[in-house]
Design a protein around this motif. Structure first.
Motif, PDB file in Angstrom:
ATOM      1  N   THR A  60       0.827  -1.204   0.000  1.00 49.97           N
ATOM      2  CA  THR A  60       0.000   0.000   0.000  1.00 49.97           C
ATOM      3  C   THR A  60       0.860   1.252   0.000  1.00 49.97           C
ATOM      4  OG1 THR A  60      -1.781  -1.141   1.166  1.00 49.97           O
ATOM      5  CG2 THR A  60      -1.751   1.270   1.284  1.00 49.97           C
ATOM      6  N   MET A  61       1.877   1.271   0.845  1.00 50.80           N
ATOM      7  CA  MET A  61       2.760   2.448   0.912  1.00 50.80           C
ATOM      8  C   MET A  61       3.426   2.692  -0.434  1.00 50.80           C
ATOM      9  SD  MET A  61       4.510   1.533   4.587  1.00 50.80           S
ATOM     10  CE  MET A  61       3.492   1.115   6.009  1.00 50.80           C
ATOM     11  N   PHE A  62       3.894   1.629  -1.058  1.00 49.47           N
ATOM     12  CA  PHE A  62       4.553   1.746  -2.358  1.00 49.47           C
ATOM     13  C   PHE A  62       3.576   2.249  -3.419  1.00 49.47           C
ATOM     14  CE2 PHE A  62       5.715   0.003  -6.497  1.00 49.47           C
ATOM     15  CZ  PHE A  62       7.041   0.401  -6.621  1.00 49.47           C
ATOM     16  N   ALA A  63       2.362   1.700  -3.428  1.00 49.79           N
ATOM     17  CA  ALA A  63       1.366   2.108  -4.427  1.00 49.79           C
ATOM     18  C   ALA A  63       0.972   3.573  -4.253  1.00 49.79           C
ATOM     19  CB  ALA A  63       0.136   1.213  -4.320  1.00 49.79           C
ATOM     20  N   LEU A  64       0.756   4.003  -3.017  1.00 49.90           N
ATOM     21  CA  LEU A  64       0.426   5.408  -2.760  1.00 49.90           C
ATOM     22  C   LEU A  64       1.569   6.325  -3.179  1.00 49.90           C
ATOM     23  CD1 LEU A  64      -1.278   5.087   0.744  1.00 49.90           C
ATOM     24  CD2 LEU A  64      -2.419   5.651  -1.415  1.00 49.90           C
ATOM     25  N   ALA A  65       2.793   5.902  -2.866  1.00 54.72           N
ATOM     26  CA  ALA A  65       3.964   6.712  -3.223  1.00 54.72           C
ATOM     27  C   ALA A  65       4.118   6.810  -4.732  1.00 54.72           C
ATOM     28  CB  ALA A  65       5.220   6.112  -2.594  1.00 54.72           C
ATOM     29  N   ALA A  66       3.953   5.685  -5.427  1.00 56.93           N
ATOM     30  CA  ALA A  66       4.104   5.684  -6.883  1.00 56.93           C
ATOM     31  C   ALA A  66       3.038   6.538  -7.555  1.00 56.93           C
ATOM     32  CB  ALA A  66       4.040   4.247  -7.412  1.00 56.93           C
ATOM     33  N   GLY A  67       1.796   6.426  -7.094  1.00 58.95           N
ATOM     34  CA  GLY A  67       0.726   7.212  -7.681  1.00 58.95           C
ATOM     35  C   GLY A  67       0.943   8.697  -7.512  1.00 58.95           C
ATOM     36  N   CYS A  68       1.397   9.099  -6.332  1.00 59.49           N
ATOM     37  CA  CYS A  68       1.635  10.515  -6.047  1.00 59.49           C
ATOM     38  C   CYS A  68       2.839  11.036  -6.823  1.00 59.49           C
ATOM     39  CB  CYS A  68       1.838  10.707  -4.551  1.00 59.49           C
ATOM     40  SG  CYS A  68       1.980  12.425  -4.028  1.00 59.49           S
ATOM     41  N   MET A  69       3.918  10.277  -6.823  1.00 59.64           N
ATOM     42  CA  MET A  69       5.144  10.711  -7.489  1.00 59.64           C
ATOM     43  C   MET A  69       4.962  10.839  -8.994  1.00 59.64           C
ATOM     44  SD  MET A  69       8.202   9.701  -9.231  1.00 59.64           S
ATOM     45  CE  MET A  69       8.353   7.922  -9.050  1.00 59.64           C
ATOM     46  N   THR A  70       4.348   9.847  -9.632  1.00 59.66           N
ATOM     47  CA  THR A  70       4.219   9.881 -11.088  1.00 59.66           C
ATOM     48  C   THR A  70       3.155  10.874 -11.558  1.00 59.66           C
ATOM     49  OG1 THR A  70       2.724   7.949 -10.974  1.00 59.66           O
ATOM     50  CG2 THR A  70       5.066   7.520 -11.390  1.00 59.66           C
ATOM     51  N   ARG A  71       2.167  11.180 -10.713  1.00 58.52           N
ATOM     52  CA  ARG A  71       1.216  12.227 -11.087  1.00 58.52           C
ATOM     53  C   ARG A  71       1.937  13.562 -11.226  1.00 58.52           C
ATOM     54  NH1 ARG A  71      -3.586  12.206 -13.702  1.00 58.52           N
ATOM     55  NH2 ARG A  71      -4.549  14.266 -13.511  1.00 58.52           N
ATOM     56  N   TRP A  72       2.936  13.759 -10.363  1.00 54.87           N
ATOM     57  CA  TRP A  72       3.726  14.985 -10.419  1.00 54.87           C
ATOM     58  C   TRP A  72       4.769  14.931 -11.533  1.00 54.87           C
ATOM     59  CZ3 TRP A  72       8.069  16.095  -6.302  1.00 54.87           C
ATOM     60  CH2 TRP A  72       8.740  17.270  -6.640  1.00 54.87           C
ATOM     61  N   THR A  73       5.670  13.971 -11.459  1.00 54.43           N
ATOM     62  CA  THR A  73       6.850  13.996 -12.318  1.00 54.43           C
ATOM     63  C   THR A  73       6.574  13.621 -13.771  1.00 54.43           C
ATOM     64  OG1 THR A  73       7.440  11.708 -11.768  1.00 54.43           O
ATOM     65  CG2 THR A  73       8.326  13.450 -10.347  1.00 54.43           C
ATOM     66  N   ILE A  74       5.522  12.854 -14.017  1.00 53.82           N
ATOM     67  CA  ILE A  74       5.232  12.462 -15.397  1.00 53.82           C
ATOM     68  C   ILE A  74       4.057  13.266 -15.957  1.00 53.82           C
ATOM     69  CG2 ILE A  74       4.649  10.579 -16.954  1.00 53.82           C
ATOM     70  CD1 ILE A  74       5.914   8.632 -15.051  1.00 53.82           C
ATOM     71  N   VAL A  75       2.901  13.138 -15.332  1.00 56.13           N
ATOM     72  CA  VAL A  75       1.699  13.762 -15.891  1.00 56.13           C
ATOM     73  C   VAL A  75       1.770  15.285 -15.770  1.00 56.13           C
ATOM     74  CG1 VAL A  75      -0.803  13.850 -15.846  1.00 56.13           C
ATOM     75  CG2 VAL A  75       0.375  11.689 -15.329  1.00 56.13           C
ATOM     76  N   ALA A  76       1.788  15.797 -14.545  1.00 55.74           N
ATOM     77  CA  ALA A  76       1.775  17.252 -14.350  1.00 55.74           C
ATOM     78  C   ALA A  76       3.015  17.912 -14.949  1.00 55.74           C
ATOM     79  CB  ALA A  76       1.682  17.573 -12.857  1.00 55.74           C
ATOM     80  N   HIS A  77       4.164  17.300 -14.776  1.00 57.60           N
ATOM     81  CA  HIS A  77       5.412  17.885 -15.259  1.00 57.60           C
ATOM     82  C   HIS A  77       5.354  18.176 -16.756  1.00 57.60           C
ATOM     83  CE1 HIS A  77      10.079  17.398 -15.685  1.00 57.60           C
ATOM     84  NE2 HIS A  77       9.700  18.662 -15.770  1.00 57.60           N
ATOM     85  N   HIS A  78       4.988  17.175 -17.542  1.00 60.02           N
ATOM     86  CA  HIS A  78       4.994  17.361 -18.984  1.00 60.02           C
ATOM     87  C   HIS A  78       3.808  18.188 -19.474  1.00 60.02           C
ATOM     88  CE1 HIS A  78       7.714  13.907 -18.394  1.00 60.02           C
ATOM     89  NE2 HIS A  78       8.336  14.403 -19.440  1.00 60.02           N
ATOM     90  N   VAL A  79       2.678  18.055 -18.817  1.00 59.94           N
ATOM     91  CA  VAL A  79       1.518  18.864 -19.206  1.00 59.94           C
ATOM     92  C   VAL A  79       1.769  20.335 -18.906  1.00 59.94           C
ATOM     93  CG1 VAL A  79      -0.916  19.333 -18.730  1.00 59.94           C
ATOM     94  CG2 VAL A  79      -0.129  16.971 -18.978  1.00 59.94           C
ATOM     95  N   CYS A  80       2.300  20.644 -17.737  1.00 55.55           N
ATOM     96  CA  CYS A  80       2.543  22.042 -17.365  1.00 55.55           C
ATOM     97  C   CYS A  80       3.605  22.700 -18.228  1.00 55.55           C
ATOM     98  CB  CYS A  80       2.931  22.128 -15.889  1.00 55.55           C
ATOM     99  SG  CYS A  80       1.569  21.786 -14.749  1.00 55.55           S
ATOM    100  N   HIS A  81       4.454  21.905 -18.852  1.00 53.43           N
ATOM    101  CA  HIS A  81       5.427  22.454 -19.795  1.00 53.43           C
ATOM    102  C   HIS A  81       4.828  22.675 -21.180  1.00 53.43           C
ATOM    103  CE1 HIS A  81       9.381  22.889 -18.007  1.00 53.43           C
ATOM    104  NE2 HIS A  81       9.262  21.740 -17.374  1.00 53.43           N
ATOM    105  N   GLY A  82       3.598  22.223 -21.398  1.00 50.83           N
ATOM    106  CA  GLY A  82       2.984  22.367 -22.709  1.00 50.83           C
ATOM    107  C   GLY A  82       3.285  21.226 -23.649  1.00 50.83           C
ATOM    108  N   GLY A  83       3.685  20.072 -23.105  1.00 52.91           N
ATOM    109  CA  GLY A  83       4.045  18.942 -23.948  1.00 52.91           C
ATOM    110  C   GLY A  83       2.918  18.397 -24.794  1.00 52.91           C
ATOM    111  N   PHE A  84       1.662  18.726 -24.438  1.00 53.67           N
ATOM    112  CA  PHE A  84       0.508  18.209 -25.189  1.00 53.67           C
ATOM    113  C   PHE A  84      -0.420  19.325 -25.656  1.00 53.67           C
ATOM    114  CE2 PHE A  84       2.110  14.941 -22.408  1.00 53.67           C
ATOM    115  CZ  PHE A  84       2.195  13.835 -23.243  1.00 53.67           C
TER     116      PHE A  84
END
Length: 463
Positions: free
Chosen positions: A112-136
């Motif tokens: 559970t700890m790993f899943a929560l950490a992965a979901g939070c981290m990748t929402r920031w570093t992958i999804v939000a990071h590239h979207v906020c830069h205008g990647g899409f």
């Protein structure tokens, strides 16, 4: 253009250490030609490479032009396949979060700890990071993933798009503008060597304390450092846009801001406690540590009753709520450490450079700085890239911040080939080796390299 003249055999020569690609990605090049790049194209050694050479002087004009041309080719090719790839990664991210939420109340456990950490981290570093830069921005996402609306404008958009310790508008200023376009300069707000000077300057006999403080920061840095520092940069940005005179010195503006800094008499006051804790930290804390544990508890108790459990409901609820809190707490520590591993190590090490003066965007000096002050990790597969938060293509990302994740996968071997051709050092290591190098900088065991000021290309320098 260069890309119509790069042969497949040339690229293979640059990457002889890689296995034959199972799924080559076709990169359509200008002039009707084609280049192939591996889907699993690059590995990174754990051991350090030989001492890197000094960057070329003077900087070749052709080096910058070739990178500009490649960037245009990559941008022109983005489309539906990039959106489909984004949707796949979003599904992975949401699946991690869902697993964490559905198991949080069962019992404290590492899954559970790993899943929560992965979901939070990748929402920031992958999804939000590239979207906020205008990647899409130029892809058809139905307006869902556009930098001008993603997470900004209202608390509702922040909660539904990207809710984290940082305010999205503050992240856009601190990271997208200042960090990317002042990389390795004193105005770079994320310059680790400068920000942690206090720790570096402690005497050698305090080395155990230095390591302990570093470990504490790794586990807390998102709310302790990144949240207040990004908010400080937002307030400074708003101050300048309003045309107000700046009451702070350059040193005060560049000094890192951590929780509590503004409460000391020697630190500038950029915002109030009410504004920071209420607007920035409050929403994420309330959702992450109050509402979600309560929701997980309610779901667990409901399922327990449906399955015919006989224990008192109050006792079951209390146990479920405590389990949820413990999982969220340690999941938070883990996502901090995980994101530190993938982020703080990108631009820190005794083989990377710091610079004097500011280089104009997209100038030859700018492109040189993005490569020689950045490092890549192991690259090539979606799963591996997901675990790295897609921050393992840091060199390519800093050359063209507004591209998709898939474009960086295509670009990596081509950028490495260009750098080798022009004698520009291109560093790629295992992320754990980069962590060691970063910690060595933090505790003062090593220092970053200084790019000779006399090597600065005068035509590229701006105020």
């Amino acid at each position: 253009m260069l890309w119509s003249r790069i042969s497949l055999s040339h690229l293979r020569e640059q990457h002889t250490r890689c296995p034959a690609p199972p799924n080559p990605i076709l990169l359509e090049c200008a002039g009707g030609a084609s280049c192939f790049t591996d889907a699993a194209h690059s590995t990174a050694s754990f051991e350090p490479s030989p001492p890197r050479p000094t960057p070329p002087h003077p900087i070749p004009n052709r080096y910058a032009q070739e990178l500009k041309d490649l960037g245009k080719v990559l941008a022109a090719q983005q489309g539906s396949e990039d959106v489909a790839h984004l949707n796949k990664i979003v599904l992975w991210q949401r699946s991690c979060t869902a697993v964490g939420l559905l198991t949080a109340a069962v019992a404290p456990n590492p899954l559970t700890m790993f899943a929560l950490a992965a979901g939070c981290m990748t929402r920031w570093t992958i999804v939000a990071h590239h979207v906020c830069h205008g990647g899409f921005d130029k892809c058809d996402t139905g307006g869902r993933y556009n930098r001008f609306s993603f997470g900004v404008g209202s608390l509702y958009r922040r909660c539904t798009d990207w809710l984290d310790w940082m305010l999205v508008e503050a992240w856009n200023v601190e990271h997208n503008q200042l960090h990317h376009y002042c990389l390795g300069e004193d105005k770079d707000p994320d310059l680790v060597e400068r920000n942690l000077k206090l720790i570096r300057d402690l005497p050698t006999w305090m080395l155990p304390l230095k390591y302990a403080v570093t470990f504490f920061m790794m586990c807390t840095w998102k709310w302790y450092y990144y949240s207040p520092n990004t908010f400080k940069m937002l307030k400074l940005h708003q101050h300048r846009r309003e045309g107000k005179p700046t009451p702070w010195t350059a040193e005060e503006q560049e000094a890192p801001c951590v929780v509590g800094s503004w409460m000391t008499p020697w630190y500038g006051k950029f915002f109030t406690n009410v504004e920071f804790f209420g607007r920035v930290l409050g929403p994420f804390f309330a959702v992450r540590f109050l509402l979600l544990p309560a929701l997980c508890t309610a779901l667990y108790v409901g399922a327990y009753q449906l399955l015919g459990g006989s224990a008192p409901v109050a006792e079951v609820a209390r146990s479920a709520y405590m389990s949820s809190l413990i999982n969220f707490f340690f999941g938070e520590l883990l996502t901090n450490a995980w994101s530190f591993l993938n982020i703080a190590t990108n631009h820190c090490g005794d083989d990377l450079y710091r610079f004097e003066g500011h280089a104009a965007p997209r100038s030859p000096s700018f492109y040189l700085r993005q490569v020689t002050s950045s490092v890549n990790f192991t690259t090539g597969t979606d799963f591996g890239d997901f675990c790295h938060g897609w921050l393992n293509y840091q060199i390519e990302h800093h050359l063209w911040p507004d591209l998709s994740m898939r474009s960086y996968q295509k670009a990596q071997p081509l950028v490495e080939a260009i750098c080798k051709k022009h004698g520009v050092p291109y560093v790629q290591h295992n992320v754990w080796w980069r962590l060691k190098k970063t910690v060595d900088i933090i505790v003062g065991n090593n220092s970053m390299r200084r790019y000779p000021a006399e090597y600065n290309r005068v035509a590229d320098m701006v105020e």
